[in-house]
Motif scaffolding. Structure first.
Motif, PDB file in Angstrom:
ATOM      1  N   UNK A  61      39.556  44.313  35.828  1.00 26.38           N
ATOM      2  CA  UNK A  61      40.395  44.794  34.726  1.00 26.38           C
ATOM      3  C   UNK A  61      41.707  44.016  34.630  1.00 26.38           C
ATOM      4  N   UNK A  62      42.224  43.566  35.792  1.00 28.33           N
ATOM      5  CA  UNK A  62      43.456  42.780  35.792  1.00 28.33           C
ATOM      6  C   UNK A  62      43.210  41.308  35.474  1.00 28.33           C
ATOM      7  N   UNK A  63      41.922  40.934  35.350  1.00 24.79           N
ATOM      8  CA  UNK A  63      41.515  39.549  35.077  1.00 24.79           C
ATOM      9  C   UNK A  63      42.048  38.580  36.143  1.00 24.79           C
ATOM     10  N   UNK A  64      42.059  39.048  37.382  1.00 24.74           N
ATOM     11  CA  UNK A  64      42.563  38.223  38.485  1.00 24.74           C
ATOM     12  C   UNK A  64      41.689  37.015  38.759  1.00 24.74           C
ATOM     13  N   UNK A  65      40.468  37.019  38.234  1.00 20.94           N
ATOM     14  CA  UNK A  65      39.563  35.890  38.461  1.00 20.94           C
ATOM     15  C   UNK A  65      40.068  34.599  37.814  1.00 20.94           C
ATOM     16  N   UNK A  66      41.072  34.690  36.958  1.00 22.75           N
ATOM     17  CA  UNK A  66      41.659  33.490  36.370  1.00 22.75           C
ATOM     18  C   UNK A  66      42.715  32.868  37.276  1.00 22.75           C
ATOM     19  N   UNK A  67      43.163  33.595  38.296  1.00 22.65           N
ATOM     20  CA  UNK A  67      44.242  33.121  39.161  1.00 22.65           C
ATOM     21  C   UNK A  67      43.659  32.423  40.383  1.00 22.65           C
ATOM     22  N   UNK A  68      44.067  31.218  40.612  1.00 22.14           N
ATOM     23  CA  UNK A  68      43.509  30.373  41.670  1.00 22.14           C
ATOM     24  C   UNK A  68      43.512  31.060  43.023  1.00 22.14           C
ATOM     25  N   UNK A  69      44.623  31.672  43.393  1.00 21.80           N
ATOM     26  CA  UNK A  69      44.741  32.262  44.721  1.00 21.80           C
ATOM     27  C   UNK A  69      44.056  33.599  44.880  1.00 21.80           C
ATOM     28  N   UNK A  70      43.515  34.153  43.792  1.00 22.37           N
ATOM     29  CA  UNK A  70      42.927  35.492  43.856  1.00 22.37           C
ATOM     30  C   UNK A  70      41.419  35.499  43.603  1.00 22.37           C
TER      31      UNK A  70
END
Length: 338
Positions: free
Chosen positions: A104-113
């Motif tokens: 839901x936070x779309x963290x999959x777009x963040x390299x470190x996450x």
């Protein structure tokens, strides 16, 4: 020492065939446009396509959780460890809660996450309106399937197996592949064992209902197992086990079935390779030669909607336009690495 170079070699799997049949453009983006998107020097387009490629929908997600938990139970039994059913259900629920918040936070777009075990959901990527009750129903599907498995005869069947009769428990794409007519074929069975008579049985767990293509999937497993264990494919017993219905379906494999599968495989490979400008190097023709599907229901379940300018196509929007109801939820458990 030199580094291993990853090359985009041509291969085949049932899932690749389904992607090709469903939409040529989605097939191109999945197998070619996204290639190299994980590398530091990747173009922004390839990076975005690679991230989108890895997204699942909520039905796939539920099925993947069921598969992973059953895999872990079987591996515990094989290692003669205790199986804590209620603990397993609790862990699965907590895992899905964590997955949901991450997606839901779309963290999959963040390299470190980025996570290797879960890559996000298309429903969140495209801000689709999914009612809370729908998300609860997704968990209920998982819980129902796992409870059935834990109470089923499969637990005792697994415990009764001799050590030498265990063959495979979801080994992954690195091992579960074979060569057919010069093409690498991926086929990753869920559970494989020998009975007391030495006959090989392959089991494929399903959380959905029977649909077209499932029989072909397990015939592919029989061919893979015939190659790996040097047996006749007709000797392999193939079972589809529907954990949410409690049904088991045996798929007969005979000489005619194997011949039909080989013809199906050859025609599929021929169609795919017709869109390569260099078959030896697996270089495709231009993206424009891979047309977008006219079936917007295919788009509504596709992670590449934005790349095609169809990001607003959802099942809800199609129902509003009189395009018909959302199709029944079905699972797609195939080798994502293929």
């Amino acid at each position: 020492m030199g580094q291993n170079v990853i090359t985009n070699d041509f291969s085949w799997s049932k899932s690749r065939h389904e992607k090709f049949s469903g939409c040529r453009r989605a097939y191109f983006l999945h197998y070619y446009g996204s290639w190299g998107g994980w590398e530091n020097g990747a173009s922004e387009e390839a990076r975005q396509l690679f991230t989108l490629k890895r997204l699942a929908n909520r039905f796939n997600w539920a099925g993947n959780v069921v598969h992973a938990q059953i895999r872990d139970v079987l591996r515990n039994i094989q290692a003669e460890r205790a199986v804590d059913g209620e603990g397993l259900l609790k862990r699965a629920h907590q895992l899905m809660q964590r997955d949901f918040l991450y997606s839901r936070s779309k963290s999959y777009w963040e390299e470190g996450k980025r996570r290797p075990d879960f890559t996000g959901l298309v429903e969140h990527e495209y801000d689709e309106p999914v009612a809370a009750e729908e998300w609860r129903r997704n968990w209920q599907t998982v819980e129902q399937g796992l409870r059935w498995f834990l109470d089923s005869a499969w637990i005792e069947r697994a415990r009764a197996l001799k050590a030498q009769h265990w063959l495979e428990v979801d080994e992954g794409a690195q091992k579960s592949n074979f060569d057919m007519e010069g093409v690498k074929v991926f086929a990753i069975p869920d559970f494989v064992f020998r009975d007391d008579a030495g006959r090989i049985t392959v089991v494929d767990w399903k959380t959905g209902k029977m649909r077209d293509g499932y029989q072909d999937q397990v015939v592919g497993y029989a061919l893979y197992l015939a190659h790996r264990y040097r047996v006749a494919p007709e000797s392999v017993r193939c079972l589809l086990v529907f954990v949410n219905q409690g049904d088991e379906v045996e798929v007969p494999v005979d000489e005619a079935t194997v011949k039909r599968y080989r013809i199906f495989f050859e025609e599929s490979v021929r169609s795919m390779q017709a869109l390569l400008q260099n078959a030896a190097l697996n270089v495709p023709v231009e993206a424009t030669e891979f047309p977008k599907t006219d079936d917007l229901k295919e788009c509504a379940r596709c992670a590449f909607r934005r790349a095609c300018g169809r990001q607003h196509v959802t099942f809800a929007s199609l129902e509003g336009q009189g395009e018909g109801p959302r199709p029944p939820a079905t699972e797609q458990f195939t080798a994502s690495a293929a």
